[in-house]
Design an enzyme around this catalytic site. Structure first.
Site, short mmCIF file in Angstrom:
data_model
loop_
_atom_site.label_atom_id
_atom_site.label_comp_id
_atom_site.label_asym_id
_atom_site.label_seq_id
_atom_site.Cartn_x
_atom_site.Cartn_y
_atom_site.Cartn_z
N ASP A 180 -13.48 14.95 -4.78
CA ASP A 180 -13.53 16.25 -5.47
C ASP A 180 -14.76 16.21 -6.38
O ASP A 180 -15.56 15.27 -6.30
CB ASP A 180 -12.23 16.45 -6.27
CG ASP A 180 -11.88 17.93 -6.45
OD1 ASP A 180 -12.80 18.73 -6.73
OD2 ASP A 180 -10.71 18.29 -6.29
N ASP A 204 -3.38 4.37 -2.12
CA ASP A 204 -4.36 4.86 -1.13
C ASP A 204 -4.33 6.39 -1.10
O ASP A 204 -3.74 7.00 -0.21
CB ASP A 204 -3.96 4.26 0.23
CG ASP A 204 -4.85 4.70 1.38
OD1 ASP A 204 -5.97 5.17 1.12
OD2 ASP A 204 -4.41 4.56 2.54
N ARG A 234 2.70 -0.98 10.86
CA ARG A 234 3.76 -1.04 11.87
C ARG A 234 4.06 -2.42 12.44
O ARG A 234 5.23 -2.70 12.74
CB ARG A 234 3.47 -0.01 12.97
CG ARG A 234 3.69 1.41 12.46
CD ARG A 234 2.99 2.44 13.29
NE ARG A 234 1.54 2.34 13.16
CZ ARG A 234 0.69 3.12 13.82
NH1 ARG A 234 1.13 4.03 14.64
NH2 ARG A 234 -0.62 2.97 13.63
N LYS A 257 -7.31 8.30 -1.59
CA LYS A 257 -8.61 8.77 -1.05
C LYS A 257 -9.14 10.01 -1.76
O LYS A 257 -9.32 11.07 -1.14
CB LYS A 257 -8.50 9.04 0.45
CG LYS A 257 -8.09 7.83 1.28
CD LYS A 257 -8.18 8.18 2.77
CE LYS A 257 -7.78 7.03 3.67
NZ LYS A 257 -6.37 6.68 3.66
N THR A 311 -11.96 5.88 10.31
CA THR A 311 -12.04 5.31 11.67
C THR A 311 -11.65 6.35 12.72
O THR A 311 -11.89 6.16 13.91
CB THR A 311 -11.18 4.05 11.80
OG1 THR A 311 -9.93 4.30 11.18
CG2 THR A 311 -11.83 2.86 11.15
N LYS A 350 0.86 -1.20 0.00
CA LYS A 350 0.00 0.00 0.00
C LYS A 350 0.89 1.24 0.00
O LYS A 350 1.74 1.40 0.86
CB LYS A 350 -0.92 0.04 1.22
CG LYS A 350 -1.81 1.29 1.23
CD LYS A 350 -2.87 1.23 2.32
CE LYS A 350 -2.44 1.81 3.63
NZ LYS A 350 -2.34 3.29 3.65
O1 C5P Z 1 0.66 0.85 11.10
P1 C5P Z 1 -0.77 0.40 10.96
O2 C5P Z 1 -0.92 -1.11 10.87
O3 C5P Z 1 -1.67 1.02 12.00
O4 C5P Z 1 -1.17 0.96 9.52
C1 C5P Z 1 -2.49 0.95 9.04
C2 C5P Z 1 -2.54 1.63 7.70
O5 C5P Z 1 -3.91 1.68 7.29
C3 C5P Z 1 -2.03 3.06 7.69
O6 C5P Z 1 -1.45 3.30 6.41
C4 C5P Z 1 -3.27 3.89 7.87
O7 C5P Z 1 -3.17 5.16 7.30
C5 C5P Z 1 -4.31 3.04 7.12
N1 C5P Z 1 -5.71 3.24 7.51
C6 C5P Z 1 -6.17 3.03 8.81
N2 C5P Z 1 -7.49 3.24 9.10
C7 C5P Z 1 -8.34 3.62 8.15
C8 C5P Z 1 -7.90 3.83 6.85
C9 C5P Z 1 -6.55 3.62 6.56
O8 C5P Z 1 -5.39 2.66 9.68
N3 C5P Z 1 -9.61 3.78 8.45
#
Ligand code: C5P
Length: 232
Positions: free
Chosen positions: A64, A59, A211, A61, A119, A32
């Site tokens: 517009d 990603d 992460r 998003k 979220t 991603k």
């Molecule tokens: O590091 P982590 O596992 O929390 O990463 C989750 C990824 O998913 C990040 O790139 C974050 O921006 C994305 N994301 C999220 N919640 C959402 C939409 C996207 O955590 N509702």
């Protein structure tokens, strides 16, 4: 496409993302690319990661007016990404225009999924800032249904919502779910989390994991663990 683990490569530069991806000498993970990396490096980062043999979820998003989204989607389609996304809040007209823009002359196109409510948005901020008074889960399901009716392929949602989205929109409507952590892992800033095996049970089609893999001492082992729990 079947179930897969998508690795959120939230790095600030090409140098760092390549150093990370170089560790994967066997299976090339589905990657991603988010706004941070894309805005830092531009479209060349997409081409380069694609050339290395990875599938890509871009990603960005989009949100517009329909004409702008249509033309931008046509550019992204030319980058040959596998999945891209937009905000369902842009309305059905914008989502339909996006599909038009994405569709290539031969009829093929990348998958297109919608963000429903972020979220990070909760009931209180939705009511106060957006003046939306309905319960948030009802809003999420309504946006998902609008996305489906506009011809989109799925939504990004919390793994906790994936089962309900499938009930409302059908089992073939894709659920792409971030907020995944290992059972003994650190939740960090994610609140509503699930393990890869729980996400599998509830029916997520793709999990997005950042992460827990990028920050692991052994990222390849962490990735393989996600695959074992979620896919195999
Ligand atoms: O590091 P982590 O596992 O929390 O990463 C989750 C990824 O998913 C990040 O790139 C974050 O921006 C994305 N994301 C999220 N919640 C959402 C939409 C996207 O955590 N509702």
């Amino acid at each position: 496409m079947g179930k897969d683990v998508i690795v959120a490569c939230d790095f600030p530069s090409a140098k760092e993302v390549f150093a990370f991806l170089d560790k994967f000498t066997e299976k090339k993970p589905f990657v991603k690319i988010g706004m941070e990396l894309y805005y830092a490096e531009g479209p060349s980062i997409v081409r380069e990661i694609k050339k290395r043999g990875h599938k890509i979820f871009l990603d960005l998003k989009l949100h517009d007016i329909p004409n702008t989204v249509k033309k931008t989607m046509s550019v992204l389609s030319g980058l040959d990404v596998d999945i891209c996304n937009l905000h369902a809040a842009g309305t059905t007209k914008m989502m339909e225009a996006a599909i038009e823009g994405l569709t290539r002359e031969d009829g093929s196109r990348p998958l297109l999924i919608a963000v429903t409510q972020l979220t990070s948005t909760d009931q209180e901020s939705m009511e106060k800032d957006l003046l939306i008074k309905e319960p948030i889960d009802k809003v999420v399901m309504h946006y998902a249904l609008c996305a489906k009716n506009a011809g989109l392929d799925g939504v990004v949602c919390s793994p906790l919502e994936a089962g309900k989205v499938h009930e409302v929109c059908g089992k073939d409507f894709l659920t792409v779910t971030p907020g995944v952590r290992f059972a003994e892992g650190d939740a960090g800033d994610q609140k509503r989390i699930m393990t890869p095996s729980q996400a599998k049970k509830i029916g997520s089609d793709y999990i997005v994991v950042g992460r827990p893999i990028t920050g692991a001492d052994d990222p390849v082992a962490a990735y393989n663990r996600c695959i074992n729990e979620f896919v195999d």
